[in-house]
Design a protein around this motif. Structure first.
Motif, mmCIF file in Angstrom:
data_model
loop_
_atom_site.group_PDB
_atom_site.id
_atom_site.type_symbol
_atom_site.label_atom_id
_atom_site.label_comp_id
_atom_site.label_asym_id
_atom_site.label_seq_id
_atom_site.Cartn_x
_atom_site.Cartn_y
_atom_site.Cartn_z
ATOM 1 N N LYS A 1 0.841 -1.201 0.000
ATOM 2 C CA LYS A 1 0.000 0.000 0.000
ATOM 3 C C LYS A 1 0.872 1.244 0.000
ATOM 4 N N PHE B 1 -8.245 3.987 -3.708
ATOM 5 C CA PHE B 1 -9.262 4.686 -2.941
ATOM 6 C C PHE B 1 -9.191 6.194 -3.186
ATOM 7 N N HIS C 1 -13.561 3.578 0.376
ATOM 8 C CA HIS C 1 -12.789 2.978 1.457
ATOM 9 C C HIS C 1 -13.608 2.708 2.703
ATOM 10 N N ALA D 1 -12.565 4.458 7.801
ATOM 11 C CA ALA D 1 -11.255 5.013 7.478
ATOM 12 C C ALA D 1 -11.308 6.536 7.617
ATOM 13 N N HIS E 1 -10.697 10.508 1.632
ATOM 14 C CA HIS E 1 -9.652 10.427 0.618
ATOM 15 C C HIS E 1 -9.886 11.442 -0.505
ATOM 16 N N HIS F 1 -4.975 6.511 -2.298
ATOM 17 C CA HIS F 1 -4.453 5.297 -1.674
ATOM 18 C C HIS F 1 -4.433 4.214 -2.737
#
Length: 260
Positions: free
Chosen positions: A139, A224, A244, A248, A251, A256
Motif C-alpha cells: 500500500k 481509494f 474505502h 477510514a 480520501h 491510496h
C-alpha cells in the motif's frame, strides 16, 4: 530516580518504535553504547540513526521483501524528506516497479509522482500508524496533482505533510454522511497538515491521468478516492476505484493505491 529514568527510556522506545518501527531498537543500542563508552546520547543518537537509515536498513530490508523508494528522483519522490527519514518509504518490489514505470511514462506529460506514507521496512502486520493498513508493503499514499494561481501544473502541494487539504470538499456529501453517522475520525486528517502553504488548486486533468496510469497495470488491485472525485473525474467506469468506507478517513486529499 533510576525507576523514573527507566520509565522515561521505555516511553521513548515505544514512541520511536510506533513512529519509525526501528527507532526504538536504535535508541536501546544508543543507551548501550553511551553507557559503555561514556558518550552523550543526544549526540550519539542522530549519528547512529542516520547510519541505520542510510546504510544498514535499506539492504537488510531486501531480505524481508521490501525495497526503499527513491528519495532524490525528480519524477518519483517523497512529499519531503521526513517520510524516508522515518523509514516510511518501503514497499514490495512489485509496487516499486509499478511506481517507477508509471513515473517514467508520466514524465513525458510533465507529471511527477509524489508519495506520502508507504510502509515500514520489516515484518508484515506491523502497523504504520495512524493508518489502518500499510502493513504489508503493498500500500502507498500518493499526492494529487495541482495547478498554481496562473493555472500552470506544479509539483508543489498545498500542505507540508501532503495530507489534510481537501479537494472540492463542498461536493463531498460522503464526508458529511460518515460524520453524521458517528464516524468522528473521518475528517481528522485536517489536523495533520503541519501547516498549509502555496496558493494551489486541484488539477483534475493531471490527477485523472495519474490514476489511469497507475491502474493500467495488472498488479494494481484497488485505489481509494472519495466517490465524488471518482464521478467528477469521469472515472465511474473503473471498477478498481473503490470507496474505502466510513471507518477510514476521507480520501479527497490523497490517493491510496494497493497491489495484489
Amino acid at each position: 530516580m533510576k525507576l523514573l529514568r527507566a520509565i522515561g527510556h521505555l516511553i521513548i522506545t515505544i514512541f520511536l518504535t510506533a513512529l519509525t518501527q526501528v527507532g526504538g531498537l536504535i535508541w536501546l543500542l544508543v543507551l548501550l553504547l553511551a553507557s559503555k563508552f561514556k558518550l552523550k546520547k543526544r549526540y550519539l543518537f542522530p549519528m547512529v540513526y542516520l547510519v541505520f537509515n542510510l546504510l544498514l536498513v535499506p539492504p537488510v530490508a531486501k531480505y524481508f521483501g521490501r525495497e526503499q523508494l527513491p528519495v532524490f528522483d525528480k519524477d518519483l519522490k517523497p512529499r519531503h524528506y521526513l517520510y524516508p527519514l522515518l523509514f516510511r518509504n518501503y514497499v514490495v518490489p512489485e509496487m516499486k516497479t509499478l511506481l517507477e514505470q508509471s513515473a517514467e511514462h508520466l514524465k513525458y506529460q510533465s507529471i511527477g509522482i509524489t508519495y506520502l506514507d508507504a510502509n515500514f521496512p520489516f515484518l508484515d502486520g506491523f502497523p504504520l500508524l495512524p493508518h489502518l493498513s500499510h502493513s504489508d508493503g503493498k500500500k502507498i499514499d500518493l499526492s494529487f496533482q495541482y495547478v498554481n494561481s496562473k493555472h500552470q501544473p506544479t509539483d508543489k502541494k498545498p500542505s507540508l505533510s501532503g495530507y489534510g487539504v481537501f479537494a472540492l470538499s463542498e461536493q463531498n456529501f460522503t464526508s458529511n454522511s460518515c460524520i453524521e453517522n458517528g464516524y468522528w475520525q473521518y475528517d481528522y486528517s485536517k489536523y495533520l497538515t503541519f501547516g498549509t502553504i502555496n496558493d494551489l488548486n486541484f488539477d483534475s486533468k493531471n490527477t485523472k491521468l495519474l490514476i489511469q496510469e497507475l491502474l493500467k497495470y495488472p498488479s494494481a488491485q484497488k485505489l481509494f478516492i472519495e466517490p465524488h472525485l471518482k464521478q467528477s473525474l469521469g472515472l465511474g467506469h473503473m471498477d478498481k476505484i473503490r470507496f474505502h468506507g466510513c471507518q477510514a478517513v476521507r480520501h479527497d486529499d490523497h490517493i491510496h493505491l494497493q497491489i495484489r
